[in-house]
Design a protein around this motif. Structure first.
Motif, PDB file in Angstrom:
ATOM      1  N   ALA A   6       0.847  -1.701  -0.370  1.00 51.60           N
ATOM      2  CA  ALA A   6      -0.015  -0.009   0.056  1.00 51.60           C
ATOM      3  C   ALA A   6       1.159   1.322   0.310  1.00 51.60           C
ATOM      4  O   ALA A   6       1.641   1.724   1.525  1.00 51.60           O
ATOM      5  N   GLU A   7       0.915   1.865  -0.806  1.00 50.48           N
ATOM      6  CA  GLU A   7       1.840   2.664  -1.048  1.00 50.48           C
ATOM      7  C   GLU A   7       0.991   3.866  -2.431  1.00 50.48           C
ATOM      8  O   GLU A   7       1.028   3.613  -3.906  1.00 50.48           O
ATOM      9  N   ASP A   8       0.520   5.351  -2.234  1.00 51.87           N
ATOM     10  CA  ASP A   8       0.491   5.906  -2.980  1.00 51.87           C
ATOM     11  C   ASP A   8       1.412   6.364  -4.131  1.00 51.87           C
ATOM     12  O   ASP A   8       0.991   6.755  -5.481  1.00 51.87           O
ATOM     13  N   ASP A   9       2.932   6.710  -3.809  1.00 47.35           N
ATOM     14  CA  ASP A   9       3.773   6.701  -5.131  1.00 47.35           C
ATOM     15  C   ASP A   9       3.957   5.578  -6.384  1.00 47.35           C
ATOM     16  O   ASP A   9       4.214   4.567  -5.462  1.00 47.35           O
ATOM     17  N   LEU A  51       3.106  -1.026   4.464  1.00 47.39           N
ATOM     18  CA  LEU A  51       2.056  -0.114   4.500  1.00 47.39           C
ATOM     19  C   LEU A  51       2.829   1.463   4.471  1.00 47.39           C
ATOM     20  O   LEU A  51       3.694   1.570   5.368  1.00 47.39           O
ATOM     21  N   ASP A  52       2.220   2.172   3.509  1.00 50.82           N
ATOM     22  CA  ASP A  52       3.261   3.707   3.627  1.00 50.82           C
ATOM     23  C   ASP A  52       2.269   4.545   4.656  1.00 50.82           C
ATOM     24  O   ASP A  52       1.047   3.969   5.283  1.00 50.82           O
ATOM     25  N   TRP A  53       3.148   5.273   5.022  1.00 50.33           N
ATOM     26  CA  TRP A  53       2.614   5.988   6.546  1.00 50.33           C
ATOM     27  C   TRP A  53       2.002   7.105   6.371  1.00 50.33           C
ATOM     28  O   TRP A  53       0.586   7.295   5.535  1.00 50.33           O
ATOM     29  N   MET A  54       1.702   8.304   4.678  1.00 47.28           N
ATOM     30  CA  MET A  54       1.130   8.574   4.360  1.00 47.28           C
ATOM     31  C   MET A  54       0.641   8.135   2.954  1.00 47.28           C
ATOM     32  O   MET A  54       0.993   8.184   2.227  1.00 47.28           O
ATOM     33  N   MET A  55      -0.548   8.437   2.893  1.00 44.61           N
ATOM     34  CA  MET A  55      -1.754   7.973   2.027  1.00 44.61           C
ATOM     35  C   MET A  55      -2.779   8.691   2.076  1.00 44.61           C
ATOM     36  O   MET A  55      -3.546   8.781   3.093  1.00 44.61           O
ATOM     37  N   PRO A  56      -3.785   8.502   0.841  1.00 41.45           N
ATOM     38  CA  PRO A  56      -4.972   9.564   0.360  1.00 41.45           C
ATOM     39  C   PRO A  56      -5.260   8.993   1.814  1.00 41.45           C
ATOM     40  O   PRO A  56      -5.309   6.904   1.525  1.00 41.45           O
ATOM     41  N   ALA A 103      12.857   2.985   7.135  1.00 40.39           N
ATOM     42  CA  ALA A 103      11.977   4.351   6.270  1.00 40.39           C
ATOM     43  C   ALA A 103      13.006   3.876   5.640  1.00 40.39           C
ATOM     44  O   ALA A 103      13.866   3.534   4.785  1.00 40.39           O
ATOM     45  N   LYS A 104      12.227   5.726   4.796  1.00 41.79           N
ATOM     46  CA  LYS A 104      12.160   5.550   2.645  1.00 41.79           C
ATOM     47  C   LYS A 104      13.652   6.460   2.956  1.00 41.79           C
ATOM     48  O   LYS A 104      13.303   7.442   3.893  1.00 41.79           O
ATOM     49  N   PRO A 105      14.479   6.720   2.245  1.00 38.76           N
ATOM     50  CA  PRO A 105      14.487   5.348   0.649  1.00 38.76           C
ATOM     51  C   PRO A 105      15.132   4.703   1.809  1.00 38.76           C
ATOM     52  O   PRO A 105      15.485   4.219   2.456  1.00 38.76           O
TER      53      PRO A 105
HETATM   54 MG    MG Z   1       2.740   7.978   0.927  1.00 41.18          MG
END
Ligand code: MG
Ligand code: GH3
Ligand code: MG
Ligand code: MG
Ligand code: MG
Length: 295
Positions: A6-9, A51-56, A103-105
């Motif tokens: 799950a990642e918006d980018d 799972l990404d942290w920031m997502m819409p 952590a990303k990247p």
């Molecule tokens: Mg994101």
């Protein structure tokens, strides 16, 4: 193993999928929090998620919180992805119920290693759930016949009488007639085979829920309230069916008869009173010549 990514980018999502694909995993991709939640709450939910942290729609920690709230026999192992390296965010993510974070990247090798840890945890958990289920099954079933054991069938009786309210649960205490002769003439193995066959006839009549082995050659048959006709007739056709069953064993073919004592159980009737009544009726059936039903 199936893994949710799950990642918006888009770019990050594709890289994640490809990295995981390279070590043999199949990925399901979503680009927002709500669809991630839907996947994690579906019956066929992947056992592992990145799972990404920031997502819409909904952020990662909130998705995790909801998944954990709902509870699950086999909860997914969740790795949080975050660009934020701060201790507070890591603590918040783990506090929401994440199993691990990255952590990303991200570094490809580290991602693969952490997913591998997750896979091991999931497999361990699955093995535990399976052995717990197997133990629960064994604790409730008789190993020779596969019927409910004494404690489990009596629990069922208690539950059904509670549900019955103004009806009755009909209870048939069944004892095979002269069973000792089967053992004496055909051997103990043949005796066991007879017990298994009688058990399967009882299952057919009463359902797996309504048939139990009390011990030895004694069984309990239950009939819920609201069944058609007199319970006496129900147990009499069970008796008749048993008498007509010819049972093949290694040492010979045999048929047996059974005597049944019937009692009616209403909500609130004590277990020992029901069993005493059924036992008294069974005793009469034996004395009156066996192969009969008494109440
Ligand atoms: Mg994101
Ligand atoms: P009755 O008609 O009075 O009930 O006579 P019966 O011979 O059936 O009763 P009795 O209580 O005298 O004998 C029951 C026999 O059941 C004795 C015991 O060895 C046998 N039995 C109990 N459990 C098992 C089992 O799991 N397998 C086998 N093969 N025999 C068993
Ligand atoms: Mg006996
Ligand atoms: Mg007997
Ligand atoms: Mg007996």
């Amino acid at each position: 193993m199936k893994i949710l990514v799950a990642e918006d980018d888009l770019t990050s999502r594709r890289i994640l999928s490809s990295v995981l694909g390279k070590i043999g995993h199949e990925t399901v991709e979503t680009s927002d929090g709500l669809s991630a939640l839907a996947v994690l709450e579906s019956p066929d939910c992947p056992r592992l998620a990145v799972l990404d942290w920031m997502m819409p729609g909904m952020d990662g920690p909130e998705v995790i919180r909801r998944v954990r709230e709902k509870g699950n026999d086999r909860p997914p192992y969740i790795i949080m992805l975050t660009t934020r390296g701060s201790k507070e965010d890591i603590i918040a993510g783990l506090g929401a119920g994440a199993n691990d974070y990255l952590a990303k990247p991200f570094d490809t090798g580290e991602l693969q290693a952490r997913v591998e840890v997750g896979r091991r945890m999931v497999e361990l958990q699955d093995a535990l759930v399976e052995s717990r289920e197997a133990l629960a099954y064994q604790a409730a079933h008789d190993s020779l016949t596969g019927l409910l054991n004494r404690r489990a069938i009596l629990d069922r009786l208690a539950a059904w009488t509670m549900e019955a309210r103004d009806g009755h649960v009909a209870v048939g205490l069944l004892d095979i007639d002269h069973f000792k002769r089967v053992n004496d003439t055909l051997g103990h193995q043949a005796g066991d085979e007879v017990l298994r066959r009688i058990a399967s006839v009882m299952k057919e009549f009463c359902g797996a829920d309504g048939a139990g082995r009390m011990g030895g050659e004694e069984f309990l048959a239950l009939r819920r309230p609201g069944g058609n006709g007199d319970p006496f007739n129900f147990f009499d056709s069970l008796r008749e069916r048993i008498a007509k069953t010819s049972i093949k064993t290694e040492t010979g073919t045999v048929s047996v008869t059974a005597s049944i004592g019937v009692a009616l159980a209403a909500a609130g009737t004590a277990e020992d009173r029901i069993l005493t009544a059924a036992d008294d009726a069974l005793y009469r059936a034996k004395n009156l010549g066996r192969n009969r039903v008494e109440r």
